[in-house]
Scaffold this active site. Structure first.
Site, PDB file in Angstrom:
ATOM      1  N   GLY A  13       0.769  -1.244   0.000  1.00  0.00           N
ATOM      2  CA  GLY A  13       0.000   0.000   0.000  1.00  0.00           C
ATOM      3  C   GLY A  13       0.798   1.291   0.000  1.00  0.00           C
ATOM      4  CB  SER A  19       2.066   5.997   1.803  1.00  0.00           C
ATOM      5  OG  SER A  19       1.699   6.309   0.485  1.00  0.00           O
ATOM      6  CB  ILE A  20      -0.140   5.367   6.863  1.00  0.00           C
ATOM      7  CG1 ILE A  20      -0.843   6.707   7.173  1.00  0.00           C
ATOM      8  CG2 ILE A  20       0.052   4.563   8.144  1.00  0.00           C
ATOM      9  CD1 ILE A  20      -2.242   6.560   7.768  1.00  0.00           C
ATOM     10  CG  ASP A  64      -6.230  -5.693  -9.018  1.00  0.00           C
ATOM     11  OD1 ASP A  64      -6.816  -5.572  -7.919  1.00  0.00           O
ATOM     12  OD2 ASP A  64      -6.819  -5.612 -10.110  1.00  0.00           O
ATOM     13  CB  VAL A  65      -5.659  -6.795  -3.053  1.00  0.00           C
ATOM     14  CG1 VAL A  65      -4.224  -6.565  -2.606  1.00  0.00           C
ATOM     15  CG2 VAL A  65      -6.487  -5.516  -2.969  1.00  0.00           C
ATOM     16  CE1 TYR A 155     -12.661   6.737   5.863  1.00  0.00           C
ATOM     17  CE2 TYR A 155     -13.733   5.221   7.393  1.00  0.00           C
ATOM     18  CZ  TYR A 155     -12.651   5.562   6.596  1.00  0.00           C
ATOM     19  OH  TYR A 155     -11.557   4.727   6.540  1.00  0.00           O
ATOM     20  CE  LYS A 162      -9.864   1.766   6.603  1.00  0.00           C
ATOM     21  NZ  LYS A 162      -8.629   1.064   6.165  1.00  0.00           N
ATOM     22  CB  THR A 193      -2.092   9.865   2.914  1.00  0.00           C
ATOM     23  OG1 THR A 193      -3.478   9.537   2.930  1.00  0.00           O
ATOM     24  CG2 THR A 193      -1.499   9.619   4.292  1.00  0.00           C
ATOM     25  CB  ALA A 195      -5.914   7.611   0.887  1.00  0.00           C
TER      26      ALA A 195
END
Ligand code: 0WE
Length: 259
Positions: A13, A19-20, A64-65, A155, A162, A193, A195
């Protein structure tokens, strides 16, 4: 002597140096781990490979997950090149832009399925395919957000994804615990980020979170990285199925009030 000397980590990721996932990768490396990276094919050559070089890492694989065959391929290559794996880091999420604003009630079936597939099911797929490589004492971790627990404006479907991700952490922890594999989540406060950029209302909630959080600061990717080192290391030997909040204390507040 580092806390993670001799350990091998694979981090999914990384998009760029904000990025985190990058904060985590660097922290793991700084504590002695060897770190490989996996990211979207479109990002690998231009963005991810230069960062891998900064880590002294040669393992960089596209994935690509949403495609089980690609997930299988990444771990097959890891096995061939690196052998066993000790630390698996999942920092992946996606929802359609139109599902991250307006009313949650308007979420389409396709948008819901897409968000849950990439943001929650992918952890299960990674854990399953990594399992043959994971030694006793290894650690899986993922990233989550407070919107899983309580409603966060806009969200929307990501909050539901999540919540599924956090429940998956508990079920995976129960499954894999007997094999000596721990599974945990880090619930990070907001970070600027890729995202988060362009997300409706992000700037406002970013400022508000700094003003009301008990520690009166927004968190950094280095803060998340240090918690990742703890979750990867023997310091957290007896911790599994847990959601660790790295949010300056924001989540403990019942009725946040500005000063
Ligand atoms: O989990 C996240 C971000 C997840 C995310 C972000 C995007 C933006 C661009 C997933 N999919 C997409 N798809 C896109 O097209 N965060 C915790 C950061 C975040 O995202 C928000 C937030 C916060 C905080 C979205 C709405 C409201 C708050």
């Amino acid at each position: 002597m580092g806390l993670l000397d001799g350990r091998k980590a694979l981090v999914f990721g990384v998009v760029n140096d904000h990025s985190i996932a990058w904060g985590i990768a660097r922290a793991l490396r700084d504590h002695g781990a060897a770190v490989g990276l996996s990211s979207l094919e479109s990002l690998v050559e231009r963005r991810v490979r230069p960062l891998a070089e900064e880590l002294g890492s040669t393992f960089v694989e596209p994935c690509d997950v949403q495609d089980d065959a690609q997930v299988r391929r990444v771990f097959a290559r890891w096995g061939e090149e690196q052998g066993p794996l000790d630390i698996l880091v999942h920092c992946l999420a996606f929802a359609r832009r139109e599902d991250l604003e307006g009313m949650f009630v308007e979420t389409s079936r396709e948008g819901f399925a897409l968000a849950l597939d990439i943001s929650a099911y992918s952890l299960v797929a990674l854990a399953r395919e990594a399992r043959p490589l994971l030694r006793s004492g290894s650690s899986i971790m993922t990233l989550t957000y407070y919107g899983a627990e309580k409603v966060a404006a806009n969200y929307n479907v990501m909050g539901v994804a999540k919540a599924a991700l956090e429940a998956s952490v508990r079920y995976l922890a129960a499954d894999l615990g007997p094999q000596g594999i721990r599974v945990n989540a880090i619930s990070a406060g907001p970070v600027r980020t890729a995202a988060a950029s362009g997300v409706t209302g992000f700037r406002t909630m970013y400022r508000a979170s700094r003003e009301v959080a008990p520690l009166r600061q927004n968190i950094t990717i280095e803060d998340v990285g240090r918690t990742a080192v703890y979750l990867a290391s023997e310091l957290s030997w007896a911790v599994t199925g847990e959601v660790v909040h790295v949010d300056g204390g924001f989540n403990i507040l019942g009725v946040p009030t500005p000063e």
